[in-house]
Motif scaffolding. Structure first.
Motif, PDB file in Angstrom:
ATOM      1  N   TRP A 169       0.798  -1.176   0.151  1.00  0.00           N
ATOM      2  CA  TRP A 169       0.048  -0.088   0.147  1.00  0.00           C
ATOM      3  C   TRP A 169       0.873   1.391  -0.058  1.00  0.00           C
ATOM      4  O   TRP A 169       1.887   1.296   0.768  1.00  0.00           O
ATOM      5  N   LEU A 170       0.448   2.142  -1.047  1.00  0.00           N
ATOM      6  CA  LEU A 170       1.277   3.623  -1.067  1.00  0.00           C
ATOM      7  C   LEU A 170       0.567   4.480   0.162  1.00  0.00           C
ATOM      8  O   LEU A 170      -0.550   4.799  -0.092  1.00  0.00           O
ATOM      9  N   ARG A 171       1.372   5.094   0.943  1.00  0.00           N
ATOM     10  CA  ARG A 171       1.113   6.048   1.878  1.00  0.00           C
ATOM     11  C   ARG A 171       1.313   7.530   1.034  1.00  0.00           C
ATOM     12  O   ARG A 171       2.261   7.941   0.722  1.00  0.00           O
ATOM     13  N   THR A 172       0.056   7.987   0.827  1.00  0.00           N
ATOM     14  CA  THR A 172       0.025   9.097  -0.181  1.00  0.00           C
ATOM     15  C   THR A 172       0.469  10.449   0.401  1.00  0.00           C
ATOM     16  O   THR A 172       0.718  11.578  -0.245  1.00  0.00           O
ATOM     17  N   GLY A 173       0.449  10.556   1.952  1.00  0.00           N
ATOM     18  CA  GLY A 173       0.683  11.899   2.354  1.00  0.00           C
ATOM     19  C   GLY A 173      -0.447  12.763   2.421  1.00  0.00           C
ATOM     20  O   GLY A 173      -0.345  14.064   2.937  1.00  0.00           O
ATOM     21  N   ASP A 174      -1.672  12.545   1.782  1.00  0.00           N
ATOM     22  CA  ASP A 174      -2.689  13.382   1.752  1.00  0.00           C
ATOM     23  C   ASP A 174      -3.813  12.783   2.584  1.00  0.00           C
ATOM     24  O   ASP A 174      -4.127  11.896   2.542  1.00  0.00           O
ATOM     25  N   MET A 175      -4.358  14.074   3.261  1.00  0.00           N
ATOM     26  CA  MET A 175      -5.516  13.869   4.019  1.00  0.00           C
ATOM     27  C   MET A 175      -6.725  13.930   3.354  1.00  0.00           C
ATOM     28  O   MET A 175      -6.902  14.780   2.543  1.00  0.00           O
ATOM     29  N   ALA A 176      -7.707  13.094   3.513  1.00  0.00           N
ATOM     30  CA  ALA A 176      -8.866  13.024   2.606  1.00  0.00           C
ATOM     31  C   ALA A 176     -10.015  12.229   3.278  1.00  0.00           C
ATOM     32  O   ALA A 176     -10.005  11.859   4.323  1.00  0.00           O
ATOM     33  N   TYR A 177     -11.182  12.343   2.549  1.00  0.00           N
ATOM     34  CA  TYR A 177     -12.385  11.499   3.193  1.00  0.00           C
ATOM     35  C   TYR A 177     -13.207  11.083   1.897  1.00  0.00           C
ATOM     36  O   TYR A 177     -12.657  11.508   0.896  1.00  0.00           O
ATOM     37  N   ILE A 178     -14.080   9.926   2.160  1.00  0.00           N
ATOM     38  CA  ILE A 178     -14.735   9.379   0.858  1.00  0.00           C
ATOM     39  C   ILE A 178     -16.064   9.470   1.259  1.00  0.00           C
ATOM     40  O   ILE A 178     -16.645   9.290   2.430  1.00  0.00           O
ATOM     41  N   ASN A 179     -16.782   9.575   0.031  1.00  0.00           N
ATOM     42  CA  ASN A 179     -18.357   9.600   0.427  1.00  0.00           C
ATOM     43  C   ASN A 179     -18.868   8.482  -0.080  1.00  0.00           C
ATOM     44  O   ASN A 179     -18.393   7.420  -0.044  1.00  0.00           O
ATOM     45  N   GLU A 180     -20.452   8.403   0.039  1.00  0.00           N
ATOM     46  CA  GLU A 180     -21.146   7.032   0.017  1.00  0.00           C
ATOM     47  C   GLU A 180     -20.945   6.339  -1.756  1.00  0.00           C
ATOM     48  O   GLU A 180     -20.966   5.234  -1.996  1.00  0.00           O
ATOM     49  N   ARG A 181     -20.288   7.178  -2.473  1.00  0.00           N
ATOM     50  CA  ARG A 181     -20.185   6.811  -4.024  1.00  0.00           C
ATOM     51  C   ARG A 181     -18.731   6.470  -4.219  1.00  0.00           C
ATOM     52  O   ARG A 181     -18.419   6.184  -5.373  1.00  0.00           O
ATOM     53  N   GLU A 182     -17.794   6.347  -3.137  1.00  0.00           N
ATOM     54  CA  GLU A 182     -16.472   6.116  -3.220  1.00  0.00           C
ATOM     55  C   GLU A 182     -15.638   7.227  -3.979  1.00  0.00           C
ATOM     56  O   GLU A 182     -14.555   6.912  -4.220  1.00  0.00           O
ATOM     57  N   GLU A 183     -16.207   8.570  -3.781  1.00  0.00           N
ATOM     58  CA  GLU A 183     -15.685   9.560  -4.435  1.00  0.00           C
ATOM     59  C   GLU A 183     -14.669  10.177  -3.343  1.00  0.00           C
ATOM     60  O   GLU A 183     -15.264  10.273  -2.258  1.00  0.00           O
ATOM     61  N   VAL A 184     -13.500  10.577  -3.552  1.00  0.00           N
ATOM     62  CA  VAL A 184     -12.543  10.964  -2.772  1.00  0.00           C
ATOM     63  C   VAL A 184     -12.433  12.456  -2.435  1.00  0.00           C
ATOM     64  O   VAL A 184     -12.247  12.933  -4.023  1.00  0.00           O
ATOM     65  N   PHE A 185     -12.521  13.091  -1.434  1.00  0.00           N
ATOM     66  CA  PHE A 185     -12.077  14.556  -1.520  1.00  0.00           C
ATOM     67  C   PHE A 185     -11.003  14.832  -0.715  1.00  0.00           C
ATOM     68  O   PHE A 185     -10.751  14.652   0.561  1.00  0.00           O
ATOM     69  N   ILE A 186      -9.814  15.551  -1.204  1.00  0.00           N
ATOM     70  CA  ILE A 186      -8.641  15.640  -0.517  1.00  0.00           C
ATOM     71  C   ILE A 186      -8.795  17.022   0.203  1.00  0.00           C
ATOM     72  O   ILE A 186      -9.480  18.001  -0.107  1.00  0.00           O
ATOM     73  N   VAL A 187      -8.250  16.958   1.592  1.00  0.00           N
ATOM     74  CA  VAL A 187      -8.404  18.086   2.478  1.00  0.00           C
ATOM     75  C   VAL A 187      -7.268  18.740   2.443  1.00  0.00           C
ATOM     76  O   VAL A 187      -7.010  19.951   2.550  1.00  0.00           O
ATOM     77  N   ASP A 188      -6.097  18.065   2.440  1.00  0.00           N
ATOM     78  CA  ASP A 188      -4.794  18.825   2.663  1.00  0.00           C
ATOM     79  C   ASP A 188      -3.604  17.771   2.628  1.00  0.00           C
ATOM     80  O   ASP A 188      -4.008  16.630   2.899  1.00  0.00           O
TER      81      ASP A 188
END
Length: 466
Positions: free
Chosen positions: A348-367
């Motif tokens: 697994w690659l640790r991206t270093g980006d903070m994010a969250y996922i919605n119910e459609r598996e879409e990702v939103f990058i926070v920072d």
């Protein structure tokens, strides 16, 4: 499995493949020039296990050299044209390059040796090294990333399935092809799709006018180009009617900038995401995804949101570090151990980006995890604050960095590009305070001439902190 063979060892269409400021070239002609240079490289002693540096501007020469190195069975290490000679030499040493092509004269010198064109593309295994691009170095020293033919071939097919580029479409590619985003998304994937690629060094006016001149259907951008589309006076005179989409990558795209660019051009923007360590693309918005999302992962790509301290998986809606797993993930950093300085955990690659996922598996990058500001015991996202600041009249660009408060604690500081006579710092801070939580308020405003960014568009916050 050879990336060059994936593109060119097939029945090729007769139409134009690449256009630069000097000439254009068809698919069959490009294949012929690649195999001719591959034969010359072989006559120069270049083959499997060798590394060849390529430091050339966007254009046909860059594409010919990159694919010829792979066709010869060697490994390419692309270098940014913005690098000083000292920086370029350091990267060539790190990559252990035995040859470098940094000018048309270097190419001519290789071709001047007695040689015959390579009869075919070298046969490589999926595990053989294809490319050693360097990480962006936004938070430290750039590192050589080991990408195999299997990594790159997989990512080309993955991205092509979602990007919606068809044969004979026209793609405008002005971001550096020496950066992995440019190399894969702007050059290799459009060629795999049999599109026409306009590959030129960046010029603001040429970039805008080329949309109309070439009837561009897809443009690949980064946030600085979105900002250009949102602000440049020439935009209102350009016909963008042939353009069906703009794909944004390399860094997070502020919502305010995206909205302004789409309003002025009438072209929808789809945000993608990736890392040099993932060849690079892992995510791309679906056409109906919100522009603030990077969309769901590409085919054969898995994702997790992980608490960076406990390393436990989090639920949808919870913010944690984005981890990805797939065939495009690197083998590691050159010269590093199997965990590659902690970047890889069981594949697994640790991206270093903070994010969250919605119910459609879409990702939103926070920072970026390393960019998070710890203010009064709370975590503050610079990207969130930058989007608020950019809505303030008179601010054309912004970056938020940590400053030091009166008691030694971190505090958000806004570095803004604006006319000091038209933007009052107190009014700007009050504007932000009305729209964020108390611990997120901007505590200081600094006027700067420009926001420093990498060649690919990533904000270099460390230079502002310095």
């Amino acid at each position: 499995m050879n990336l060059a063979a994936l593109l060119f060892d097939a029945t090729l269409p007769s139409h134009t493949a690449l256009v630069d400021r000097e000439r254009s070239i068809t698919y069959p002609q490009l294949r012929e020039e690649i195999l001719d240079l591959a034969g010359a490289l072989h006559s120069s002693g270049v083959g499997t296990g060798d590394v060849v540096g390529i430091q050339l501007p966007n254009g046909i020469d860059f594409a010919r050299c990159f694919f010829a190195v792979l066709a010869a069975g060697a490994t390419a290490t692309p270098l940014g044209t913005h690098l000083s000679d000292e920086e370029a030499q350091a990267q060539l040493r790190d990559a252990q390059a035995t040859l470098a092509m940094r000018s048309p004269e270097d190419i001519a010198a290789v071709l001047a040796r007695p040689h015959a064109p390579a009869p075919s593309f070298a046969t490589m295994s999926p595990q053989d090294r294809a490319c050693l691009p360097f990480s962006s170095g936004t938070t430290g020293t750039p590192k050589a990333v080991v990408l195999t033919h299997g990594n790159l071939c997989a990512n080309v097919v993955q991205f092509a399935e979602r990007v919606n580029v068809a044969a004979e479409d026209t793609c405008l590619s002005v971001l550096p092809l020496s950066h992995i985003y440019g190399l894969t998304a702007l050059l290799t994937v459009p060629l795999y799709c049999r599109a026409r690629v306009i590959a030129t060094p960046f010029s603001a006016e040429d970039f805008l006018r080329d949309h109309q001149r070439f009837h561009v259907t897809t443009t690949f951008i980064a946030p600085p180009l979105a900002r250009l589309l949102a602000q440049h006076s020439l935009v209102d005179t350009i016909d963008f009617s042939h353009c069906s989409q703009m794909i944004s990558g390399a860094a997070s795209l502020p919502a305010a900038v995206a909205a302004a660019a789409m309003e002025r051009t009438g072209v929808p923007i789809r945000q993608g995401y990736g890392l040099t360590e993932a060849s690079p693309v892992t995510h791309l918005c679906m056409p109906d995804s919100p522009v603030t999302s990077i969309g769901p992962p590409l085919r054969d790509t898995r994702q997790r949101i992980v608490d960076p301290q406990s390393l436990k998986d989090l639920s949808p809606g919870e913010v944690g570090e984005l981890w990805v797993y797939g065939p495009q993930v690197m083998q590691g950093y050159a010269g590093a151990g199997p965990d590659s300085y902690g970047a890889l955990v069981d594949g697994w690659l640790r991206t270093g980006d903070m994010a969250y996922i919605n119910e459609r598996e879409e990702v939103f990058i926070v920072d970026r995890l390393k960019d998070i500001i710890k203010s009064h015991g709370f975590q503050v996202s610079p990207v969130k604050l930058e989007d608020v600041v950019l809505h303030f009249s008179g601010v054309s660009d912004c970056a938020v960095v940590p400053g030091i408060g009166p008691h030694g604690e971190e505090m958000p500081v806004a570095c803004v590009v604006a006319d000091e006579s038209s933007v009052d710092p107190e009014e700007l801070m009050a504007f932000v305070a009305e729209r964020v939580a108390p611990f997120e308020r901007i505590r200081q405003v600094r006027f700067v001439d420009a926001i420093p960014r990498s060649a690919a568009g990533k904000t270099l916050r460390r230079l502002l902190r310095a």
